[in-house]
Design a protein around this motif. Structure first.
Motif, short mmCIF file in Angstrom:
data_model
loop_
_atom_site.label_atom_id
_atom_site.label_comp_id
_atom_site.label_asym_id
_atom_site.label_seq_id
_atom_site.Cartn_x
_atom_site.Cartn_y
_atom_site.Cartn_z
N TRP A 17 -23.52 45.93 63.61
CA TRP A 17 -22.98 44.76 63.73
C TRP A 17 -23.13 44.24 64.88
O TRP A 17 -22.43 43.07 65.51
CB TRP A 17 -21.43 44.82 63.44
N GLY A 18 -23.92 44.52 65.65
CA GLY A 18 -24.34 44.02 67.15
C GLY A 18 -23.29 44.47 68.20
O GLY A 18 -23.34 43.61 69.40
N VAL A 24 -19.19 48.61 75.88
CA VAL A 24 -17.81 48.60 75.38
C VAL A 24 -17.09 49.65 76.37
O VAL A 24 -15.92 49.33 77.12
CB VAL A 24 -17.54 48.65 73.98
N LEU A 25 -17.71 50.92 76.43
CA LEU A 25 -16.93 51.91 77.33
C LEU A 25 -17.13 51.54 78.82
O LEU A 25 -16.06 51.94 79.40
CB LEU A 25 -17.67 53.22 77.00
N SER A 350 -10.40 49.69 70.15
CA SER A 350 -10.52 49.32 68.70
C SER A 350 -11.07 47.98 68.84
O SER A 350 -11.79 47.29 67.97
CB SER A 350 -9.62 49.49 68.15
N ALA A 351 -10.26 46.88 69.73
CA ALA A 351 -10.38 45.61 69.78
C ALA A 351 -11.99 45.33 70.30
O ALA A 351 -12.79 44.28 69.74
CB ALA A 351 -9.47 44.87 70.70
N MET A 352 -12.53 46.08 71.22
CA MET A 352 -13.76 45.68 71.83
C MET A 352 -14.89 46.33 70.83
O MET A 352 -16.00 45.64 70.96
CB MET A 352 -13.80 46.66 73.05
N LEU A 353 -14.46 47.13 69.96
CA LEU A 353 -15.56 47.57 68.94
C LEU A 353 -15.69 46.62 67.63
O LEU A 353 -16.50 47.07 66.88
CB LEU A 353 -15.28 49.06 68.51
N THR A 354 -14.73 45.59 67.73
CA THR A 354 -14.77 44.72 66.64
C THR A 354 -15.79 43.72 66.67
O THR A 354 -15.80 43.29 67.62
CB THR A 354 -13.34 44.25 66.34
#
Length: 418
Positions: A17-18, A24-25, A350-354
């Motif tokens: 999903w890009g 992110v980490l 979780s928000a950053m992985l969305t």
């Protein structure tokens, strides 16, 4: 598979999903959560002439082992921080001053009474935030402080607030990162007031006196915190949301929203985007209200996730100061810090992985079917494997392994405190 191998598999799921998981980490590691010291001692503080807890604040429970002095509190914080990934900040109240046995009135507190906190924070690369303590005091017992009819009482709390802001500035200078000095008062009435206007007028004038004294914004940031009601102020709160929003907007201070300080049908997640349109910065105290502002330890529930989503998908990580504010005396206090702070970080992860841009595009196109379907599917994506790897690379226990460390600390340290 080990933690690293599971991470690599999970990473591929998000990359479809890009989502750049490694990036992110890296970004998550930059986020500083302001961890409140008062979970460790049930908001007691260390004043020589210790006051009874008041101002609508209640820490319920009698779990053994609470910190009895600054050394124990810092030791407990060290243990909690060893279980929480990332470098963060510690949020202090004025009642955590160390005056070497001397009785010091709150309007006379000085930076020197916090030098041990500053040295401790320096050694660990932490920041410090601050709060004047405008409760648990004989000059706050009748429910009014900065809005009190007695000018002498108002002036006392004005002096205390100014002194607190100077301490915040000292923290910022010493630690090389801004301190958020947040002002909250318990002022209000138990029953229906006959005059709502005059106390608010006095509060406005008191605040103007406080913020007339300038501090360097490079070192100290000022915020004001509203509340809908409190114990003993069920019918009327002087510092309402509308009051502080207007005051903050007109006086260049930061509005702070506590997730427990609104009507039970209101949620802070819905307010964040509206606030970001009008303020350069906003601040949060993240708690968990159960039927009222009960300051329960935060769990990874839908509202916490929504708060994190609103911060992340609006590119506001640098604009939202995230602080925690809960105090549960019924469970192990180190565990409370660990559970709550790890959950806040999990929600941000979780928000950053969305794939937020994809979901925004679907909404703009009116494709509500696919939007809902994807939002639901991502709830069961393997975020846990990413989290465990993040803990591992930050040298803190993954999964539930931290619980054993808390048990060992309790047996070794907390059980000896009577």
């Amino acid at each position: 598979m080990n933690i690293k191998e599971k991470y690599e598999v999970a990473k591929k799921e998000y990359e479809k999903w890009g989502v750049d998981v490694d990036k992110v980490l890296e970004n998550l590691k930059k986020v500083k959560i302001s961890i409140h010291c008062w979970q460790g001692d049930d908001v007691a503080g260390f004043e020589v002439d210790k006051k009874e807890l008041s101002g609508g604040i209640a820490a319920t429970g009698n779990y053994p082992g609470k910190a009895r002095n600054p050394e124990e509190l810092r030791k407990d914080l060290d243990k909690a921080l060893s279980l929480i990934p990332g470098k963060h900040k510690i949020n202090l109240h004025a009642i955590y001053a160390e005056t070497n046995g001397e009785v010091v009135e709150r309007d006379e507190i000085k930076p020197e009474y916090f030098k041990n906190w500053v040295q401790w924070a320096k050694e660990r690369g932490l920041g410090l935030d601050f709060n004047p303590t405008i409760f648990s005091h004989e000059k706050a017992k009748d429910g009014l402080t900065l809005s009190h009819p007695d000018k002498e009482i108002r002036d006392f709390w004005i002096r205390h607030s100014i002194a607190s802001r100077k301490i915040g500035e000292y923290f910022g200078k010493e630690l090389g990162q801004p301190c958020l000095t947040n002002l909250w008062i318990p002022d209000g009435y138990k029953d229906i007031p006959s005059d709502r206007f005059t106390p608010r007028k006095r509060l406005k004038e008191s605040l103007e006196e406080i913020y007339k004294v300038k501090t360097d914004e490079k070192y100290n940031l000022d915020s004001v915190e509203s509340k809908v009601f409190g114990i003993g102020a069920e019918s009327y709160t002087v510092g309402s949301s509308e009051f502080y929003l207007n005051f903050a907007s007109r006086n260049g201070v930061i509005p702070l929203m506590d997730t427990g300080h609104y009507h039970p049908t209101e949620v802070v997640s819905d307010k964040i985007s509206a606030m970001l349109l009008f303020f350069d910065k906003i601040a949060l105290h993240v708690s968990r209200p159960v039927r009222w502002d009960s300051d329960h330890v935060i769990v990874l529930d839908e509202e916490l996730k929504e708060v994190a989503k609103e911060i992340v998908r609006n590119d506001a990580v640098d604009r939202v100061v995230i602080g925690l504010d809960f105090f549960d005396a019924s469970i192990n206090r180190i565990a409370a810090w660990t559970i709550g702070t790890r959950n806040m970080i999990k929600a941000l992860l979780s928000a950053m992985l969305t794939p937020n841009d994809k979901l925004k595009k679907l909404q703009e196109e009116g494709n509500f079917t696919e939007r809902l379907a994807l939002m639901e599917e991502f709830k069961t994506y393997p975020m846990g494997d990413i989290w465990n790897y993040y803990c591992e690379i930050n040298n803190v226990p993954a999964k539930e392994k931290w619980i054993d460390e808390v048990k060992q600390y309790e047996n070794k340290e907390l059980s000896k405190r009577k």
